[in-house]
Design a protein around this motif. Structure first.
Motif, PDB file in Angstrom:
ATOM      1  N   UNK A 262      70.300  78.178  76.525  1.00 50.97           N
ATOM      2  CA  UNK A 262      71.168  76.853  76.806  1.00 50.97           C
ATOM      3  C   UNK A 262      70.552  75.780  75.988  1.00 50.97           C
ATOM      4  N   UNK A 263      69.698  76.130  75.162  1.00 55.56           N
ATOM      5  CA  UNK A 263      68.984  75.388  74.336  1.00 55.56           C
ATOM      6  C   UNK A 263      69.213  75.353  72.975  1.00 55.56           C
ATOM      7  N   UNK A 264      69.905  76.547  72.509  1.00 58.83           N
ATOM      8  CA  UNK A 264      70.189  76.784  71.267  1.00 58.83           C
ATOM      9  C   UNK A 264      68.884  77.369  70.674  1.00 58.83           C
ATOM     10  N   UNK A 265      67.846  77.798  71.168  1.00 59.56           N
ATOM     11  CA  UNK A 265      66.591  78.379  70.578  1.00 59.56           C
ATOM     12  C   UNK A 265      66.932  79.701  70.309  1.00 59.56           C
ATOM     13  N   UNK A 266      65.731  80.530  70.233  1.00 60.27           N
ATOM     14  CA  UNK A 266      65.708  81.926  69.817  1.00 60.27           C
ATOM     15  C   UNK A 266      64.573  82.540  70.688  1.00 60.27           C
ATOM     16  N   UNK A 267      65.140  83.450  71.708  1.00 61.75           N
ATOM     17  CA  UNK A 267      64.340  84.327  72.494  1.00 61.75           C
ATOM     18  C   UNK A 267      63.264  83.386  73.425  1.00 61.75           C
ATOM     19  N   UNK A 268      62.167  83.887  73.654  1.00 63.18           N
ATOM     20  CA  UNK A 268      61.011  83.175  74.270  1.00 63.18           C
ATOM     21  C   UNK A 268      60.120  82.733  73.219  1.00 63.18           C
ATOM     22  N   UNK A 269      60.636  82.408  71.929  1.00 60.26           N
ATOM     23  CA  UNK A 269      60.020  81.885  70.795  1.00 60.26           C
ATOM     24  C   UNK A 269      60.177  80.513  70.879  1.00 60.26           C
TER      25      UNK A 269
ATOM     26  N   UNK B 171      55.426  82.837  63.905  1.00 59.09           N
ATOM     27  CA  UNK B 171      56.512  83.269  62.894  1.00 59.09           C
ATOM     28  C   UNK B 171      57.524  82.282  62.555  1.00 59.09           C
ATOM     29  N   UNK B 172      58.343  82.643  61.659  1.00 63.18           N
ATOM     30  CA  UNK B 172      59.561  81.950  61.418  1.00 63.18           C
ATOM     31  C   UNK B 172      59.444  80.513  61.148  1.00 63.18           C
ATOM     32  N   UNK B 173      58.338  80.159  60.392  1.00 68.97           N
ATOM     33  CA  UNK B 173      58.109  78.979  59.944  1.00 68.97           C
ATOM     34  C   UNK B 173      59.147  78.334  58.872  1.00 68.97           C
ATOM     35  N   UNK B 174      59.614  79.319  58.054  1.00 65.20           N
ATOM     36  CA  UNK B 174      60.609  78.971  57.215  1.00 65.20           C
ATOM     37  C   UNK B 174      59.949  77.984  55.947  1.00 65.20           C
ATOM     38  N   UNK B 175      61.133  77.754  55.164  1.00 67.18           N
ATOM     39  CA  UNK B 175      60.835  76.768  53.958  1.00 67.18           C
ATOM     40  C   UNK B 175      59.582  77.664  52.951  1.00 67.18           C
ATOM     41  N   UNK B 176      59.769  78.822  52.832  1.00 68.49           N
ATOM     42  CA  UNK B 176      58.987  79.472  52.099  1.00 68.49           C
ATOM     43  C   UNK B 176      57.642  80.134  52.428  1.00 68.49           C
ATOM     44  N   UNK B 177      57.520  79.383  53.829  1.00 69.19           N
ATOM     45  CA  UNK B 177      56.272  79.621  54.597  1.00 69.19           C
ATOM     46  C   UNK B 177      56.271  81.041  55.148  1.00 69.19           C
ATOM     47  N   UNK B 178      55.318  81.837  55.181  1.00 68.16           N
ATOM     48  CA  UNK B 178      55.028  83.119  55.968  1.00 68.16           C
ATOM     49  C   UNK B 178      54.145  82.682  57.265  1.00 68.16           C
TER      50      UNK B 178
ATOM     51  N   UNK C 122      46.925  86.111  59.471  1.00 67.01           N
ATOM     52  CA  UNK C 122      46.169  87.009  60.301  1.00 67.01           C
ATOM     53  C   UNK C 122      46.097  88.616  59.707  1.00 67.01           C
ATOM     54  N   UNK C 123      46.723  88.941  58.769  1.00 66.07           N
ATOM     55  CA  UNK C 123      46.594  90.309  57.973  1.00 66.07           C
ATOM     56  C   UNK C 123      47.260  91.372  58.881  1.00 66.07           C
ATOM     57  N   UNK C 124      48.297  91.051  59.886  1.00 68.79           N
ATOM     58  CA  UNK C 124      49.181  91.853  60.510  1.00 68.79           C
ATOM     59  C   UNK C 124      50.169  92.828  59.706  1.00 68.79           C
ATOM     60  N   UNK C 125      50.439  93.802  60.307  1.00 71.42           N
ATOM     61  CA  UNK C 125      51.726  94.679  59.665  1.00 71.42           C
ATOM     62  C   UNK C 125      52.753  94.759  60.811  1.00 71.42           C
ATOM     63  N   UNK C 126      54.025  95.052  60.473  1.00 67.98           N
ATOM     64  CA  UNK C 126      54.938  95.239  61.563  1.00 67.98           C
ATOM     65  C   UNK C 126      55.431  94.365  62.317  1.00 67.98           C
ATOM     66  N   UNK C 127      55.193  93.095  61.840  1.00 69.43           N
ATOM     67  CA  UNK C 127      55.685  91.680  62.654  1.00 69.43           C
ATOM     68  C   UNK C 127      56.602  91.263  61.745  1.00 69.43           C
ATOM     69  N   UNK C 128      57.922  91.218  62.383  1.00 68.32           N
ATOM     70  CA  UNK C 128      59.155  90.551  61.566  1.00 68.32           C
ATOM     71  C   UNK C 128      59.256  89.179  62.092  1.00 68.32           C
ATOM     72  N   UNK C 129      60.032  88.291  61.268  1.00 74.72           N
ATOM     73  CA  UNK C 129      60.562  87.146  61.673  1.00 74.72           C
ATOM     74  C   UNK C 129      61.684  87.481  63.055  1.00 74.72           C
ATOM     75  N   UNK C 130      61.578  86.428  63.900  1.00 75.46           N
ATOM     76  CA  UNK C 130      62.573  86.780  65.205  1.00 75.46           C
ATOM     77  C   UNK C 130      63.985  86.366  64.936  1.00 75.46           C
ATOM     78  N   UNK C 131      64.122  85.375  63.935  1.00 71.64           N
ATOM     79  CA  UNK C 131      65.517  84.911  63.589  1.00 71.64           C
ATOM     80  C   UNK C 131      65.728  85.287  62.032  1.00 71.64           C
ATOM     81  N   UNK C 132      66.808  85.816  61.712  1.00 69.99           N
ATOM     82  CA  UNK C 132      67.177  86.080  60.374  1.00 69.99           C
ATOM     83  C   UNK C 132      67.620  85.079  59.625  1.00 69.99           C
ATOM     84  N   UNK C 133      67.984  84.124  60.228  1.00 72.99           N
ATOM     85  CA  UNK C 133      68.606  82.581  59.558  1.00 72.99           C
ATOM     86  C   UNK C 133      67.501  82.137  58.729  1.00 72.99           C
ATOM     87  N   UNK C 134      67.594  81.541  57.460  1.00 70.76           N
ATOM     88  CA  UNK C 134      66.756  80.901  56.800  1.00 70.76           C
ATOM     89  C   UNK C 134      66.388  79.257  57.514  1.00 70.76           C
TER      90      UNK C 134
END
Length: 493
Positions: free
Chosen positions: A272-279, A297-304, A313-325
């Motif tokens: 109801x606020x246009x956001x993404x999940x619990x993020x 996650x999902x800072x965008x603008x070329x940042x990881x 943090x050196x993690x593996x297996x953590x994906x962006x939660x929103x695929x839109x740039x």
């Protein structure tokens, strides 16, 4: 013993002690999300509700009963809609773990534009208490100032004692610290297990935390955001110095990576606020517009993001939660641009990692690069964070410079970090000397855990207090003044 057997054994052991971990979340000013856990799949989770305790003559249902591979419970989520703003309702989930006649109650969100004064409780970095977390003892390597004294009240105790003094609880990341299971075993605080057995310990710590929180979260909305300790089962790696072994997130089983538990346990009002999940999401409450950001996650603008694969943090297996740039920053700008300051003059933002802090190693500079220009452009009033396990109240700051007006009508946001709620190994030290923008600080040398209370007096005055958990005293208080004209509208009851 097979891992599935370990989960069954854990579930059996907990069946007599676990509660249903009932928790609430605002969903606009006319809805409330009710969530709870069961050992079995529920085909149609249901909640009875009504305006009086003895007349629960309405029922809300859903088909949302979800779990993940390492969990021994299902998370059930039901939205109650069509409610009146700022109204108390009574409710009872029908499928609870243990048969009970308990009827709970909640109060819906204040309508945007209601200028009635209210307070909010804020915690960050709050972990499990007791035998699986923060208690009167700890393992090797934990400073003696970071354990509780016999009989000392912890932050969960303090929040429960203050239930009548805040409208909702906001927890901006680092929830439960289940990923400390390996550290606690290496320290000798918990019995040693195998890596597979540790997955069951991880779930036990999570379940214990939500059990402990239920006296609060069944009565007050519990609004949450992501922190690094939700990302996986072994945050940032754990080193066994005796055996010279360093573990990383590759040891984590499916179900304990990629924020899986966090995604399953909550349903924040992003829909109801246009956001993404619990993020990331936002909501109005009275005279305030609240915004939860994702600094992980999902800072965008070329940042990881720090917690994403390839992040700091050196993690593996953590994906962006929103695929839109640039999804999060684009959403944030649109959300801020849409705020009606005549109704919600205050805008408060929370994100897990700080943008400014004396402990400069904990600053998220990429978060600052992405978000600060928008916070300045849209005149955000207050920015809350944690991550560093200290308390530090800063001055209002813009691009590294202190606003010359300080708290008397500044144009820059006010920054406060409070990561001192408490978890297994407690508090950190503040770097010395502190930064020029620091105004007050508490750290491990003070041996005091605590939480933040925000009080919105009217459209011009906002007070922040650090409440000591051990005795509920206020150890720091400051009031922000903004020069603006207040609408005198109040909500009638």
């Amino acid at each position: 013993m097979r891992f599935t057997d370990l989960l069954v054994a854990a579930a059996t052991a907990n069946a007599y002690t676990m509660n249903s971990q009932v928790r609430l979340a605002y969903h606009g000013d006319n809805g409330m999300m009710v969530s709870w856990n069961t050992f079995d799949l529920v085909k149609n989770p249901s909640v009875q509700w009504g305006l009086t305790k003895d007349r629960l003559d309405n029922i809300a249902t859903s088909k949302v009963s979800v779990t993940y591979p390492t969990s021994n419970t299902y998370n059930n989520h039901v939205l109650i809609s069509g409610l009146r703003p700022d109204t108390t309702y009574y409710y009872k989930p029908l499928q609870l773990m243990n048969s009970t006649t308990d009827v709970f109650n909640f109060t819906t969100s204040r309508r945007a534009g209601d200028n009635t004064p209210f307070s909010v409780a804020v915690v960050v970095d709050l972990g499990t208490m007791g035998s699986l977390g923060l208690t009167t003892s700890a393992g090797t390597g934990v400073d003696s100032t970071n354990i509780l004294q016999p009989g000392e009240k912890n932050t969960i105790d303090s929040l429960e004692a203050n239930l009548d003094n805040f409208d909702f609880l906001w927890h901006s990341g680092d929830i439960a610290y289940a990923d400390y299971w390996l550290k606690e075993e290496i320290h000798g605080f918990l019995p040693n297990t195998t890596i597979q057995g540790g997955a069951a310990v991880y779930e036990s710590i999570l379940n214990e935390f939500f059990d402990e929180m239920m006296p609060i979260t069944a009565l007050k909305p519990y609004m949450v955001g992501p922190g690094n300790h939700e990302a996986n089962c072994d945050n940032a790696g754990t080193t066994d110095k005796v055996h010279n072994i360093t573990y990383d997130s590759s040891i984590c089983m499916v179900g304990q990576t990629n924020f899986t538990g966090f995604k399953n346990r909550f349903r924040m009002p992003s829909d109801v606020s246009g956001g993404t999940g619990n993020f990331w999401y936002s909501f109005d409450h009275g005279m305030v517009h609240f915004i939860q950001l994702d600094t992980e996650t999902d800072l965008g603008h070329g940042f990881i993001g720090p917690d994403q694969t390839g992040g700091s943090e050196g993690f593996t297996g953590v994906d962006p939660v929103n695929a839109t740039m640039d999804a999060q920053s684009n959403w944030l700008e649109a959300d801020l641009a849409a705020v009606d300051r005549s109704k919600t003059p205050w805008v408060v933002v929370a994100g897990h990692r700080p943008f400014y802090l004396s402990n400069t190693g904990d600053i998220c500079t990429t978060c600052q690069d992405v978000f600060e220009p928008l916070l300045l452009k849209y005149n955000v009033d207050l920015v809350l964070s944690g991550h560093s396990h200290i308390y530090e109240r800063l001055a209002p700051i813009a691009e590294g410079k202190v606003d010359p007006n300080e708290l008397e009508n500044p144009s820059a946001p006010w920054y406060i970090t409070n990561g001192a709620a408490g978890h297994y190994d407690g508090l950190d030290s503040l770097d010395s000397p502190r930064q020029p923008y620091s105004r007050f600080g508490l750290d491990t040398s003070n041996a005091t855990y605590g939480w933040s209370r925000l009080t919105f007096h009217n459209c011009t005055h906002l007070t922040h207090e650090f409440v000591a958990s051990n005795n509920n005293t206020v150890l720091d208080s400051a009031t922000l003044y903004k020069a603006r004209t207040c609408d005198q509208e109040r909500e009638d009851h």
